[in-house]
Design an enzyme around this catalytic site. Structure first.
Site, PDB file in Angstrom:
ATOM      1  N   TRP A 151       0.860  -1.189   0.000  1.00 15.23           N
ATOM      2  CA  TRP A 151       0.000   0.000   0.000  1.00 15.23           C
ATOM      3  C   TRP A 151       0.890   1.230   0.000  1.00 15.23           C
ATOM      4  O   TRP A 151       1.864   1.295   0.763  1.00 15.23           O
ATOM      5  CB  TRP A 151      -0.918   0.044   1.233  1.00 15.23           C
ATOM      6  CG  TRP A 151      -1.619   1.367   1.308  1.00 15.23           C
ATOM      7  CD1 TRP A 151      -2.668   1.781   0.546  1.00 15.23           C
ATOM      8  CD2 TRP A 151      -1.268   2.488   2.143  1.00 15.23           C
ATOM      9  NE1 TRP A 151      -2.996   3.086   0.857  1.00 15.23           N
ATOM     10  CE2 TRP A 151      -2.155   3.537   1.828  1.00 15.23           C
ATOM     11  CE3 TRP A 151      -0.289   2.703   3.115  1.00 15.23           C
ATOM     12  CZ2 TRP A 151      -2.091   4.780   2.453  1.00 15.23           C
ATOM     13  CZ3 TRP A 151      -0.223   3.949   3.745  1.00 15.23           C
ATOM     14  CH2 TRP A 151      -1.127   4.971   3.412  1.00 15.23           C
ATOM     15  N   GLU A 178      -3.240  -3.087  -2.117  1.00 15.98           N
ATOM     16  CA  GLU A 178      -4.363  -2.476  -1.387  1.00 15.98           C
ATOM     17  C   GLU A 178      -4.742  -1.149  -2.035  1.00 15.98           C
ATOM     18  O   GLU A 178      -3.890  -0.301  -2.263  1.00 15.98           O
ATOM     19  CB  GLU A 178      -3.951  -2.242   0.082  1.00 15.98           C
ATOM     20  CG  GLU A 178      -5.022  -1.549   0.916  1.00 15.98           C
ATOM     21  CD  GLU A 178      -4.589  -1.327   2.374  1.00 15.98           C
ATOM     22  OE1 GLU A 178      -3.400  -1.544   2.700  1.00 15.98           O
ATOM     23  OE2 GLU A 178      -5.461  -0.936   3.180  1.00 15.98           O
ATOM     24  N   LYS A 190      -7.098   2.509  -2.349  1.00 20.22           N
ATOM     25  CA  LYS A 190      -7.593   3.552  -1.439  1.00 20.22           C
ATOM     26  C   LYS A 190      -8.209   4.673  -2.248  1.00 20.22           C
ATOM     27  O   LYS A 190      -7.712   5.018  -3.325  1.00 20.22           O
ATOM     28  CB  LYS A 190      -6.436   4.073  -0.595  1.00 20.22           C
ATOM     29  CG  LYS A 190      -6.862   5.071   0.455  1.00 20.22           C
ATOM     30  CD  LYS A 190      -5.859   5.121   1.581  1.00 20.22           C
ATOM     31  CE  LYS A 190      -6.210   6.243   2.531  1.00 20.22           C
ATOM     32  NZ  LYS A 190      -5.443   6.159   3.778  1.00 20.22           N
ATOM     33  N   ASP A 232      -9.618  -2.831   2.009  1.00 17.48           N
ATOM     34  CA  ASP A 232      -9.696  -2.274   3.361  1.00 17.48           C
ATOM     35  C   ASP A 232     -11.049  -1.577   3.422  1.00 17.48           C
ATOM     36  O   ASP A 232     -11.358  -0.733   2.570  1.00 17.48           O
ATOM     37  CB  ASP A 232      -8.532  -1.283   3.536  1.00 17.48           C
ATOM     38  CG  ASP A 232      -8.534  -0.576   4.879  1.00 17.48           C
ATOM     39  OD1 ASP A 232      -9.596  -0.070   5.290  1.00 17.48           O
ATOM     40  OD2 ASP A 232      -7.462  -0.487   5.508  1.00 17.48           O
ATOM     41  N   HIS A 251     -11.621   2.170   2.801  1.00 17.88           N
ATOM     42  CA  HIS A 251     -11.049   2.778   1.603  1.00 17.88           C
ATOM     43  C   HIS A 251     -12.005   2.951   0.439  1.00 17.88           C
ATOM     44  O   HIS A 251     -11.589   2.940  -0.720  1.00 17.88           O
ATOM     45  CB  HIS A 251      -9.833   1.960   1.149  1.00 17.88           C
ATOM     46  CG  HIS A 251      -8.673   2.074   2.091  1.00 17.88           C
ATOM     47  ND1 HIS A 251      -7.431   1.585   1.812  1.00 17.88           N
ATOM     48  CD2 HIS A 251      -8.587   2.651   3.302  1.00 17.88           C
ATOM     49  CE1 HIS A 251      -6.614   1.830   2.829  1.00 17.88           C
ATOM     50  NE2 HIS A 251      -7.301   2.470   3.756  1.00 17.88           N
ATOM     51  N   HIS A 256      -8.426  -5.884   4.947  1.00 16.67           N
ATOM     52  CA  HIS A 256      -8.070  -5.114   6.124  1.00 16.67           C
ATOM     53  C   HIS A 256      -9.385  -4.755   6.785  1.00 16.67           C
ATOM     54  O   HIS A 256     -10.225  -4.095   6.170  1.00 16.67           O
ATOM     55  CB  HIS A 256      -7.320  -3.838   5.748  1.00 16.67           C
ATOM     56  CG  HIS A 256      -5.843  -4.017   5.710  1.00 16.67           C
ATOM     57  ND1 HIS A 256      -4.971  -2.985   5.465  1.00 16.67           N
ATOM     58  CD2 HIS A 256      -5.078  -5.122   5.927  1.00 16.67           C
ATOM     59  CE1 HIS A 256      -3.734  -3.450   5.506  1.00 16.67           C
ATOM     60  NE2 HIS A 256      -3.770  -4.742   5.777  1.00 16.67           N
ATOM     61  N   ASP A 314     -11.698   7.438   6.343  1.00 16.77           N
ATOM     62  CA  ASP A 314     -10.887   6.282   6.704  1.00 16.77           C
ATOM     63  C   ASP A 314     -10.219   6.527   8.060  1.00 16.77           C
ATOM     64  O   ASP A 314      -9.008   6.609   8.168  1.00 16.77           O
ATOM     65  CB  ASP A 314      -9.832   6.077   5.607  1.00 16.77           C
ATOM     66  CG  ASP A 314      -8.954   4.871   5.874  1.00 16.77           C
ATOM     67  OD1 ASP A 314      -9.445   3.921   6.509  1.00 16.77           O
ATOM     68  OD2 ASP A 314      -7.792   4.894   5.445  1.00 16.77           O
ATOM     69  N   ASP A 368      -9.997   4.726  10.747  1.00 16.46           N
ATOM     70  CA  ASP A 368      -9.350   3.597  11.418  1.00 16.46           C
ATOM     71  C   ASP A 368      -9.704   3.484  12.897  1.00 16.46           C
ATOM     72  O   ASP A 368      -8.837   3.249  13.742  1.00 16.46           O
ATOM     73  CB  ASP A 368      -7.825   3.637  11.212  1.00 16.46           C
ATOM     74  CG  ASP A 368      -7.438   3.224   9.804  1.00 16.46           C
ATOM     75  OD1 ASP A 368      -7.794   2.105   9.410  1.00 16.46           O
ATOM     76  OD2 ASP A 368      -6.803   4.017   9.083  1.00 16.46           O
ATOM     77  N   ASP A 416      -6.852  -3.727  10.898  1.00 14.74           N
ATOM     78  CA  ASP A 416      -6.099  -2.502  10.588  1.00 14.74           C
ATOM     79  C   ASP A 416      -6.815  -1.296  11.194  1.00 14.74           C
ATOM     80  O   ASP A 416      -7.620  -0.660  10.526  1.00 14.74           O
ATOM     81  CB  ASP A 416      -5.966  -2.348   9.057  1.00 14.74           C
ATOM     82  CG  ASP A 416      -5.155  -1.117   8.680  1.00 14.74           C
ATOM     83  OD1 ASP A 416      -4.494  -0.535   9.569  1.00 14.74           O
ATOM     84  OD2 ASP A 416      -5.184  -0.722   7.497  1.00 14.74           O
TER      85      ASP A 416
HETATM   86  C1  RNT Z   1      -3.783   3.094   5.053  1.00 12.00           C
HETATM   87  C2  RNT Z   1      -3.903   1.645   4.819  1.00 12.00           C
HETATM   88  C3  RNT Z   1      -2.750   0.818   5.295  1.00 12.00           C
HETATM   89  C4  RNT Z   1      -2.260   1.225   6.652  1.00 12.00           C
HETATM   90  C5  RNT Z   1      -1.271   0.272   7.268  1.00 12.00           C
HETATM   91  C6  RNT Z   1      -0.566   0.866   8.436  1.00 12.00           C
HETATM   92  O1  RNT Z   1      -4.915   3.789   4.778  1.00 12.00           O
HETATM   93  O2  RNT Z   1      -5.085   1.166   5.380  1.00 12.00           O
HETATM   94  O3  RNT Z   1      -3.099  -0.509   5.248  1.00 12.00           O
HETATM   95  O4  RNT Z   1      -3.318   1.398   7.550  1.00 12.00           O
HETATM   96  O5  RNT Z   1      -0.422  -0.189   6.306  1.00 12.00           O
HETATM   97 ZN    ZN Z   2      -5.355  -0.926   5.343  1.00 16.44          ZN
END
Ligand code: RNT
Ligand code: ZN
Length: 418
Positions: free
Chosen positions: A184, A225, A227, A259, A262, A286, A294, A296, A326
């Site tokens: 990523w 990955e 985004k 993810d 994303h 993720h 996003d 998290d 994640d």
């Molecule tokens: C970032 C991605 C990625 C990170 C990690 C730390 O938006 O989700 O996966 O969160 O690699």
């Molecule tokens: Zn991620």
């Protein structure tokens, strides 16, 4: 009723809809879920002093953050002791552990810089997943790495990717478990670019160059990955959904990684999982909790988390989907955050496995949609909590209502003294 009687009662209720709770518990115990090291220190790592970059952010400054490999491992060990189920360790390259006074830049990393992590993983019977770190580094040029127009920059980050493939293979060989290696980058632009294709062509060629490093496809599972945007990278990301999905689809052995933070807010990954399973032998996830962006947040036992787990379970894809957590919250006790997120995903898997999935599909196929709605609603109030408590007991971890006391003690005895 004592807990055993409660479990027996729940078991009978599930048996009446054709679900064998003992079998579910036995199966859930064996499903690996990757636990990310980066919740423990706000995605800081050990190879730089600078800020977190790449369009991702942690907020909060709860005391007690792990600052050394020893502290991070100690905290993770505490968290693991409170989580039922099988874990896999998920590392970022920035968590390399150097000798006193040693520094090795990311393009030159070697397996030996992760030997202590291998030791830690073996101690806890875990496989290891890995992530090259394309952020928080001074060679990120103008926000770009693998898609940079600057050849030197691209070369440095390609070398980093190749080094990570070698390290991933080392992890797989050491642990005997394949290593999922996720690529990523936060590459993109804050405002309207004039060239959207150029960076993507360079990104494509760079990932191809990384994957040209020889490796055993049974040992290393590279992923890409996607985004949609990041903070400071609002207008354009090189690794968009279409880009990474197309890349994975056209490069044998490369998996798409979704993810769930994303995508545009009304898109759901739960619906994307079965779409991808029609085409890809294996995919990766993720699992996070986005609030409005996003962000998290710590994964909770909420609707979309449950739906994602259901799609994996009822499509019989538990051996085709690599599940990784994640999230990173710096505003609350980090060990608790880790634990809540892991336990929530375990609950979501348990819930999915406790559904009468074959019967529900049959109702759909016979167009008995009225009954389908009724049964889906009734399934929500089945006594899953009693099965969960039994699952925790069998895994030797504290039940809900008990584990947080251990966090309080740990905070007092360890975290508060840092
Ligand atoms: C970032 C991605 C990625 C990170 C990690 C730390 O938006 O989700 O996966 O969160 O690699
Ligand atoms: Zn991620």
């Amino acid at each position: 009723m004592n807990q055993n009687e409660r479990y027996e009662s729940a078991k009978a209720q599930y048996a009446a809809i054709g679900v064998d709770t003992d079998a579910v518990i036995a199966k859930l115990k064996e499903l690996p879920v990757a636990l990310h090291c980066w919740q423990g220190d706000d995605v800081t790592g050990f190879d730089h002093d600078g800020p977190l970059t790449g369009g991702i952010q942690t907020t909060g400054n709860y005391p007690g953050k792990a600052g050394t490999p020893q502290e991070l491992m100690q905290d993770m060990e505490k968290a693991i002791s409170l989580m039922p189920g099988k874990k896999k360790l998920n590392l970022h390259a920035s968590y390399a552990i150097f000798e006193e006074g040693e520094f090795v830049d990311r393009d030159k990393l070697e397996p030996k810089h992760f030997a202590k992590w291998v030791e830690f993983a073996k101690k806890h019977n875990m496989g290891i997943d890995f992530n090259p770190t394309y952020f928080s580094h001074d060679k990120v040029k103008d926000g770009l790495t693998l898609s940079s127009p600057d050849e030197e920059t691209r070369k440095f980050w390609i070398e980093h990717g190749k080094a990570c493939i070698r390290i991933s293979e080392y992890f797989a060989k050491e642990t005997g478990i394949p290593c999922v290696m996720n690529i990523w980058t936060g590459d993109g632009y804050k405002d309207i670019p004039a060239d959207r294709m150029g960076p993507r062509m360079r990104y494509k060629e760079s990932i191809e160059a990384i994957l040209s490093e020889p490796f055993d496809k049974n040992l290393v599972k590279p992923c890409v990955e996607s985004k949609v945007f990041g903070i400071g990278v609002e207008a354009y990301t090189a690794g968009s959904a279409e880009f990474t999905l197309s890349f994975a689809a056209t490069h044998e052995g490369c998996l798409p990684l979704m993810d769930n933070g994303h995508y545009h807010p009304t898109e759901v990954v739960s619906d994307k999982i079965p779409a991808l399973l029609c085409f890809f032998p294996e995919i990766a996830l993720h699992i996070t909790r986005p609030i409005r962006w996003d962000s998290d947040h710590v994964v909770l036992y909420d609707d979309e988390t449950r739906e994602m787990a259901k799609e994996i379970v009822r499509n019989d894809a538990l051996d085709r989907v690599y599940m990784a957590l994640d999230y990173f919250d710096a505003s609350i006790n980090r060990v608790s955050a880790w634990t809540v997120g892991f336990r929530s995903w375990q609950k979501a898997l348990l819930n999915a496995m406790l559904h009468p999935n074959a019967l529900l599909k049959q109702l759909q196929d016979e167009n008995r949609m009225t009954e389908l709605m009724v049964l889906q609603e009734e399934a929500k109030l089945f006594p899953m909590g009693d099965v969960w408590t039994e699952y925790c007991r069998q895994c030797g971890v504290p039940a809900d209502g008990e584990w947080f006391r251990e966090i309080e003690t740990y905070e007092k005895e360890v975290l508060a003294k840092r």
